[in-house]
Design a protein around this motif. Structure first.
Motif, short mmCIF file in Angstrom:
data_model
loop_
_atom_site.label_atom_id
_atom_site.label_comp_id
_atom_site.label_asym_id
_atom_site.label_seq_id
_atom_site.Cartn_x
_atom_site.Cartn_y
_atom_site.Cartn_z
N THR A 230 7.66 -18.03 1.68
CA THR A 230 6.25 -17.66 1.64
C THR A 230 6.08 -16.21 1.23
OG1 THR A 230 5.67 -19.29 3.32
CG2 THR A 230 4.14 -17.45 3.01
N VAL A 231 6.93 -15.33 1.76
CA VAL A 231 6.86 -13.92 1.40
C VAL A 231 7.13 -13.74 -0.08
CG1 VAL A 231 8.04 -11.70 1.65
CG2 VAL A 231 7.38 -12.99 3.68
N ARG A 232 8.11 -14.43 -0.62
CA ARG A 232 8.42 -14.31 -2.04
C ARG A 232 7.22 -14.73 -2.89
NH1 ARG A 232 13.79 -13.90 -3.74
NH2 ARG A 232 15.32 -13.87 -2.05
N ARG A 233 6.63 -15.87 -2.56
CA ARG A 233 5.48 -16.36 -3.34
C ARG A 233 4.30 -15.39 -3.22
NH1 ARG A 233 6.94 -21.39 -1.04
NH2 ARG A 233 5.26 -21.18 0.49
N ARG A 234 4.04 -14.93 -1.99
CA ARG A 234 2.88 -14.07 -1.77
C ARG A 234 3.03 -12.74 -2.50
NH1 ARG A 234 1.87 -14.56 3.84
NH2 ARG A 234 0.50 -16.27 3.24
N LEU A 235 4.22 -12.13 -2.41
CA LEU A 235 4.43 -10.85 -3.07
C LEU A 235 4.38 -11.01 -4.59
CD1 LEU A 235 4.98 -7.87 -2.98
CD2 LEU A 235 7.43 -8.36 -2.72
N ALA A 236 4.96 -12.08 -5.11
CA ALA A 236 4.91 -12.31 -6.55
C ALA A 236 3.47 -12.43 -7.03
CB ALA A 236 5.70 -13.57 -6.91
N ARG A 237 2.64 -13.13 -6.25
CA ARG A 237 1.24 -13.28 -6.63
C ARG A 237 0.48 -11.96 -6.53
NH1 ARG A 237 -2.55 -12.65 -2.99
NH2 ARG A 237 -1.61 -14.15 -1.56
N MET A 238 0.74 -11.17 -5.48
CA MET A 238 0.07 -9.89 -5.31
C MET A 238 0.40 -8.93 -6.46
SD MET A 238 0.69 -9.53 -1.19
CE MET A 238 0.05 -7.87 -0.98
N LEU A 239 1.65 -8.93 -6.90
CA LEU A 239 2.07 -8.05 -7.98
C LEU A 239 1.52 -8.54 -9.32
CD1 LEU A 239 5.78 -7.42 -6.93
CD2 LEU A 239 3.88 -5.80 -6.78
N ALA A 240 1.59 -9.85 -9.56
CA ALA A 240 1.13 -10.39 -10.83
C ALA A 240 -0.37 -10.22 -11.01
CB ALA A 240 1.52 -11.86 -10.93
N SER A 241 -1.13 -10.25 -9.93
CA SER A 241 -2.59 -10.13 -10.02
C SER A 241 -3.04 -8.69 -10.19
CB SER A 241 -3.24 -10.71 -8.76
OG SER A 241 -2.97 -9.89 -7.63
N GLY A 242 -2.13 -7.73 -9.98
CA GLY A 242 -2.52 -6.33 -10.02
C GLY A 242 -3.13 -5.84 -8.73
N GLN A 243 -3.15 -6.70 -7.72
CA GLN A 243 -3.70 -6.33 -6.41
C GLN A 243 -2.87 -5.23 -5.76
OE1 GLN A 243 -3.80 -9.71 -3.84
NE2 GLN A 243 -4.11 -8.54 -1.97
N VAL A 244 -1.55 -5.29 -5.98
CA VAL A 244 -0.62 -4.33 -5.38
C VAL A 244 0.31 -3.81 -6.47
CG1 VAL A 244 1.41 -4.17 -3.85
CG2 VAL A 244 -0.68 -5.26 -3.04
N ARG A 245 0.66 -2.54 -6.38
CA ARG A 245 1.67 -1.97 -7.25
C ARG A 245 2.77 -1.35 -6.41
NH1 ARG A 245 0.17 1.07 -12.69
NH2 ARG A 245 2.28 0.32 -13.08
N ILE A 246 3.96 -1.34 -6.97
CA ILE A 246 5.10 -0.69 -6.33
C ILE A 246 5.57 0.42 -7.26
CG2 ILE A 246 7.48 -0.95 -5.57
CD1 ILE A 246 6.85 -3.82 -4.82
N ARG A 247 5.77 1.60 -6.71
CA ARG A 247 6.22 2.73 -7.54
C ARG A 247 7.41 3.40 -6.89
NH1 ARG A 247 1.27 6.90 -7.36
NH2 ARG A 247 2.75 8.61 -7.44
N CYS A 248 8.27 3.91 -7.74
CA CYS A 248 9.40 4.71 -7.29
C CYS A 248 9.07 6.17 -7.59
CB CYS A 248 10.69 4.30 -8.01
SG CYS A 248 12.12 5.31 -7.57
N ASP A 249 8.97 6.97 -6.53
CA ASP A 249 8.66 8.38 -6.68
C ASP A 249 9.91 9.22 -6.50
OD1 ASP A 249 5.96 9.11 -7.32
OD2 ASP A 249 5.34 8.16 -5.45
N VAL A 250 9.88 10.42 -7.07
CA VAL A 250 10.99 11.34 -6.96
C VAL A 250 10.42 12.74 -6.76
CG1 VAL A 250 11.09 11.72 -9.46
CG2 VAL A 250 13.14 12.12 -8.09
N SER A 251 11.15 13.57 -6.05
CA SER A 251 10.72 14.96 -5.90
C SER A 251 10.55 15.58 -7.29
CB SER A 251 11.77 15.75 -5.12
OG SER A 251 11.61 17.14 -5.31
N HIS A 252 9.38 16.18 -7.53
CA HIS A 252 9.14 16.74 -8.86
C HIS A 252 10.10 17.90 -9.15
CE1 HIS A 252 6.74 19.27 -6.20
NE2 HIS A 252 6.68 20.19 -7.14
#
Length: 358
Positions: A230-252
């Motif tokens: 369920t988590v896999r399906r829900r996260l895939a849908r959230m990301l594909a819809s643009g509802q959620v984004r994941i970003r990798c940040d680094v110290s500038h």
């Protein structure tokens, strides 16, 4: 982590403030391109084994030099939802800057907190530049008039509400991978578009992801009380819809971009959309958004030096001869970035989960 101290020293060297090596930077780029790609795929693209890739990331994350964040996007507002995003310039009495910044950092509606050179403040006031997210324009107004205006020493709050996003921090990359490597990761990360949903189950999953967006599915399932499938399906849908984004940040600073500049441009209305797309594609641009006010285009850049920042302005003027730079600020200190509390070296040292419902 089960590796021994000797093995860690051999495979994953200690990282200091200014010595991220080429593999570290490539790893950050890989996670900026495909934030939840398995270590086996990332290792194959980088030419290292999966265990070494995972250990290097653990070391970077433990040192606070890089981190992964999940967050609900402004695009919810664009699709008829109630999220409102804005930037606030907050004039603060000089003796109250530290206290005001600390209080702003503690508020989950304040995504980012920067101390800047300011623009036009009087009486020796300092300026905090805040990124805000609230559940609608009415909530944003109440927040600005109440908690923001009530921060220690605050003399004035000026809001610029986001109207359209051309580029945001999740789009910025350190550019340590070549086009072929990034293509291999990006193609693996592609997904079918989906319709956004906004139930409590989605919010629970977002909370579980907010501190570390690479958490295993098994951990996310345990924390949300659902199955791993369920988590896999829900996260895939959230990301594909643009509802959620994941970003990798680094110290500038660790990324070799110590100069953070913010520019407010006045662009003729008929040219704003074309200008937004053009500026978003310029090297060094980390954020570009259309906002309310006379300065209707807000741009944030990361530069290697002040001379590079000056060169950006030259390129900007040549590409947009009809635009005027009404204000330019340099960030003196970043105290919070998308929920991460940062030290003076830009290292992540804490976390205040973002919540526009607060």
């Amino acid at each position: 982590m089960c590796d021994t101290r000797a093995a860690a020293a051999h495979d994953v060297p200690e990282v200091g403030m200014h010595d991220l090596d080429e593999t570290d930077m490539a790893l950050v780029d890989a996670l900026q391109t495909s934030p939840r790609a398995p270590w086996s795929r990332i290792g194959a693209v980088l030419g290292i084994d999966a265990t070494t890739a995972a250990r290097r990331w653990d070391r970077l994350r433990a040192s606070g030099l890089a981190w992964s964040t999940a967050y609900e996007t402004w695009e919810r507002h664009a699709r008829g939802q109630r999220l409102c995003m804005a930037f606030a310039d907050v004039a603060v009495a000089p003796g109250s800057l530290a206290a005001a910044a600390e209080a702003a950092c503690a508020d989950p509606r304040v995504a980012s907190v920067e101390r800047t050179t300011g623009g036009g403040t009087t009486g020796g006031d300092g300026t905090l530049f805040l990124t805000l997210a609230c559940s609608g324009t009415a909530a944003m107004t109440r927040f600005a008039d109440g908690p923001l205006a009530g921060l220690p020493g605050v003399r004035d709050v000026q809001l610029s509400v986001v109207l359209h996003s051309y580029r945001e921090g999740a789009d910025w990359k350190v550019h340590a991978l070549d086009r072929g490597q990034r293509s291999r990761l990006a193609s693996a990360a592609s997904a079918q578009a989906a319709a956004p949903q906004h139930g409590e189950a989605d919010r629970a999953l977002l909370r579980a992801l907010s501190h570390d967006a690479r958490r295993p599915y098994s951990d996310l399932a345990r924390d949300t009380g659902t199955s791993e499938a369920t988590v896999r399906r829900r996260l895939a849908r959230m990301l594909a819809s643009g509802q959620v984004r994941i970003r990798c940040d680094v110290s500038h600073l660790a990324a070799g971009r110590p100069i953070i500049g913010t520019y407010r441009l006045a662009v003729p209305s008929a040219e704003l959309d074309a200008a937004g797309h053009l500026v978003a594609a310029l090297p060094g641009v980390r954020l570009c958004m259309a906002v309310t006010g006379e300065a209707n285009l807000l741009v944030s850049t990361w530069a290697r030096s002040l001379s590079d920042a000056a060169g950006f302005e030259v390129r900007l003027g040549s590409r947009l001869p009809g635009a005027r730079i009404l204000r330019r600020d340099v960030t003196l200190l970043t105290a919070k970035r998308m929920g991460r509390l940062l030290d003076d070296d830009g290292r992540a040292r804490g976390h205040v989960p973002m919540d526009h419902h607060a």
